[in-house]
Design a protein around this motif. Structure first.
Motif, mmCIF file in Angstrom:
data_model
loop_
_atom_site.group_PDB
_atom_site.id
_atom_site.type_symbol
_atom_site.label_atom_id
_atom_site.label_comp_id
_atom_site.label_asym_id
_atom_site.label_seq_id
_atom_site.Cartn_x
_atom_site.Cartn_y
_atom_site.Cartn_z
ATOM 1 N N SER A 152 0.846 -1.194 0.000
ATOM 2 C CA SER A 152 0.000 0.000 0.000
ATOM 3 C C SER A 152 0.878 1.240 0.000
ATOM 4 O O SER A 152 1.536 1.540 0.984
ATOM 5 C CB SER A 152 -0.900 0.009 1.239
ATOM 6 O OG SER A 152 -1.744 -1.110 1.243
ATOM 7 N N THR A 153 0.903 1.952 -1.109
ATOM 8 C CA THR A 153 1.751 3.127 -1.218
ATOM 9 C C THR A 153 1.089 4.311 -0.544
ATOM 10 O O THR A 153 0.072 4.801 -1.021
ATOM 11 C CB THR A 153 2.035 3.471 -2.682
ATOM 12 O OG1 THR A 153 2.630 2.350 -3.310
ATOM 13 C CG2 THR A 153 2.972 4.659 -2.780
ATOM 14 N N GLU A 184 9.017 1.249 -0.811
ATOM 15 C CA GLU A 184 9.894 0.504 0.089
ATOM 16 C C GLU A 184 10.155 1.275 1.378
ATOM 17 O O GLU A 184 10.132 0.698 2.472
ATOM 18 C CB GLU A 184 11.211 0.203 -0.637
ATOM 19 C CG GLU A 184 12.114 -0.819 0.046
ATOM 20 C CD GLU A 184 13.006 -0.216 1.117
ATOM 21 O OE1 GLU A 184 13.437 -0.953 2.020
ATOM 22 O OE2 GLU A 184 13.271 1.006 1.037
ATOM 23 N N LEU A 185 10.371 2.595 1.266
ATOM 24 C CA LEU A 185 10.579 3.401 2.457
ATOM 25 C C LEU A 185 9.311 3.443 3.298
ATOM 26 O O LEU A 185 9.370 3.377 4.535
ATOM 27 C CB LEU A 185 10.992 4.827 2.071
ATOM 28 C CG LEU A 185 11.168 5.798 3.231
ATOM 29 C CD1 LEU A 185 12.262 5.323 4.183
ATOM 30 C CD2 LEU A 185 11.484 7.204 2.719
ATOM 31 N N SER A 190 6.552 2.035 8.258
ATOM 32 C CA SER A 190 5.375 1.435 8.880
ATOM 33 C C SER A 190 5.758 0.278 9.793
ATOM 34 O O SER A 190 5.267 0.159 10.911
ATOM 35 C CB SER A 190 4.410 0.953 7.795
ATOM 36 O OG SER A 190 3.304 0.305 8.372
ATOM 37 N N GLN A 191 6.654 -0.584 9.298
ATOM 38 C CA GLN A 191 7.067 -1.738 10.073
ATOM 39 C C GLN A 191 7.825 -1.352 11.337
ATOM 40 O O GLN A 191 7.883 -2.119 12.294
ATOM 41 C CB GLN A 191 7.927 -2.659 9.212
ATOM 42 C CG GLN A 191 7.160 -3.391 8.123
ATOM 43 C CD GLN A 191 6.135 -4.347 8.682
ATOM 44 O OE1 GLN A 191 6.482 -5.276 9.411
ATOM 45 N NE2 GLN A 191 4.878 -4.141 8.358
ATOM 46 N N CYS A 192 8.388 -0.156 11.348
ATOM 47 C CA CYS A 192 9.121 0.321 12.518
ATOM 48 C C CYS A 192 8.232 1.155 13.442
ATOM 49 O O CYS A 192 8.723 1.812 14.355
ATOM 50 C CB CYS A 192 10.338 1.136 12.093
ATOM 51 S SG CYS A 192 11.609 0.152 11.288
ATOM 52 N N GLY A 193 6.952 1.146 13.203
ATOM 53 C CA GLY A 193 6.021 1.822 14.103
ATOM 54 C C GLY A 193 5.657 3.233 13.712
ATOM 55 O O GLY A 193 5.038 3.953 14.496
ATOM 56 N N SER A 232 10.613 -9.186 -2.590
ATOM 57 C CA SER A 232 11.907 -8.945 -1.958
ATOM 58 C C SER A 232 11.789 -8.254 -0.608
ATOM 59 O O SER A 232 12.771 -8.159 0.139
ATOM 60 C CB SER A 232 12.793 -8.096 -2.872
ATOM 61 O OG SER A 232 12.287 -6.768 -2.974
ATOM 62 N N LEU A 233 10.584 -7.758 -0.260
ATOM 63 C CA LEU A 233 10.421 -7.055 1.007
ATOM 64 C C LEU A 233 10.513 -8.025 2.172
ATOM 65 O O LEU A 233 9.955 -9.125 2.119
ATOM 66 C CB LEU A 233 9.065 -6.340 1.050
ATOM 67 C CG LEU A 233 8.877 -5.141 0.119
ATOM 68 C CD1 LEU A 233 7.438 -4.650 0.185
ATOM 69 C CD2 LEU A 233 9.825 -4.018 0.486
#
Length: 241
Positions: A152-153, A184-185, A190-193, A232-233
């Protein structure tokens, strides 16, 4: 006055649009604190630098080709607490910065985006399609969002506002990617909160000056490479912002 916001423009062969872009930035209303404008030219051979040099901007060159290294170079030179990444074919409404800077600082947001409206110079019938595609990529909403899926961009690097501290903490854009570096950023943030905010009141206009064949070729290349990019993510990232 201390620099509060650093506008970073990534430019390549942008003589057709760079003046409109710069004028829209320099005419922003209600910017809190001081600001600076950094134009990172990516080895243009046209009049991009000549035109940009007429304005009060810091012009530099990025020898490494690509949007990601150009934006990262601009960020490394920036003095502001907030980084506004603006593509050279983007024109901002006068209230874009005031709205998003207010939103990003109102809570624990690390990134803010507005409503990007496509404008074509020659092939206007593509505008509705491009805008519909943009809405799909942002889940058809411009409200505060948390990623549900890695594809989701939310951060559209054509025109976005990021907190500099968090951007540098994550080492910026991935320079190994030739496209989808903003997706990707967004995933890593998001994954880092990290939390994101969007506002439909902050409007930017994205010009496309190429012809139909150029657009179809770009779309085809994106369609071919996107599945490989998603696969690749990483599934998760342990650290928190």
């Amino acid at each position: 006055m201390k620099v509060k916001i650093s506008f970073i423009i990534c430019a390549f062969q942008a003589e057709k649009t760079i003046e409109k872009c710069l004028k829209s930035i320099l005419s922003q209303k209600g910017i809190p604190g001081g600001f600076e404008v950094i134009l990172v030219d990516n080895n243009s051979s046209d009049r991009t630098i000549e035109i940009a040099s007429r304005y009060s901007v810091h012009v530099t060159n990025c020898k490494k080709q690509g949007a990601a290294p150009s934006r990262n170079l601009g960020a490394s030179l920036a003095k502001g607490d907030l980084l506004a990444f603006i593509d050279s074919d983007v024109v901002l409404d006068q209230d874009w910065t005031a709205i998003l800077s207010r939103e990003i600082q109102s809570n624990y947001y690390i990134a803010a985006v507005g409503k990007n409206i496509p404008i074509s110079t020659d092939i206007n019938f593509l505008d509705k399609y491009r805008y519909k595609l943009t809405k799909i990529k942002t889940q058809s909403t411009f409200i505060s969002l948390k990623f549900a899926f890695p594809f989701s961009t939310i951060i559209n690097s054509a025109a976005c506002l990021l907190k500099r501290k968090e951007f540098l903490y994550l080492n910026g854009f991935d320079e190994t990617l030739s496209r989808f570096e903003d997706t990707e950023l967004s995933f890593r943030m998001s994954q880092c909160g990290g939390n994101f905010i969007g506002s439909s009141k902050a409007i930017s206009y994205v010009y496309y000056s190429g012809n139909l064949l150029n657009y179809l070729n770009r779309s085809w290349r994106n369609g071919i490479s996107y599945p490989y990019f998603i696969s690749s993510l990483p599934l998760s990232l342990p650290q928190n912002i």
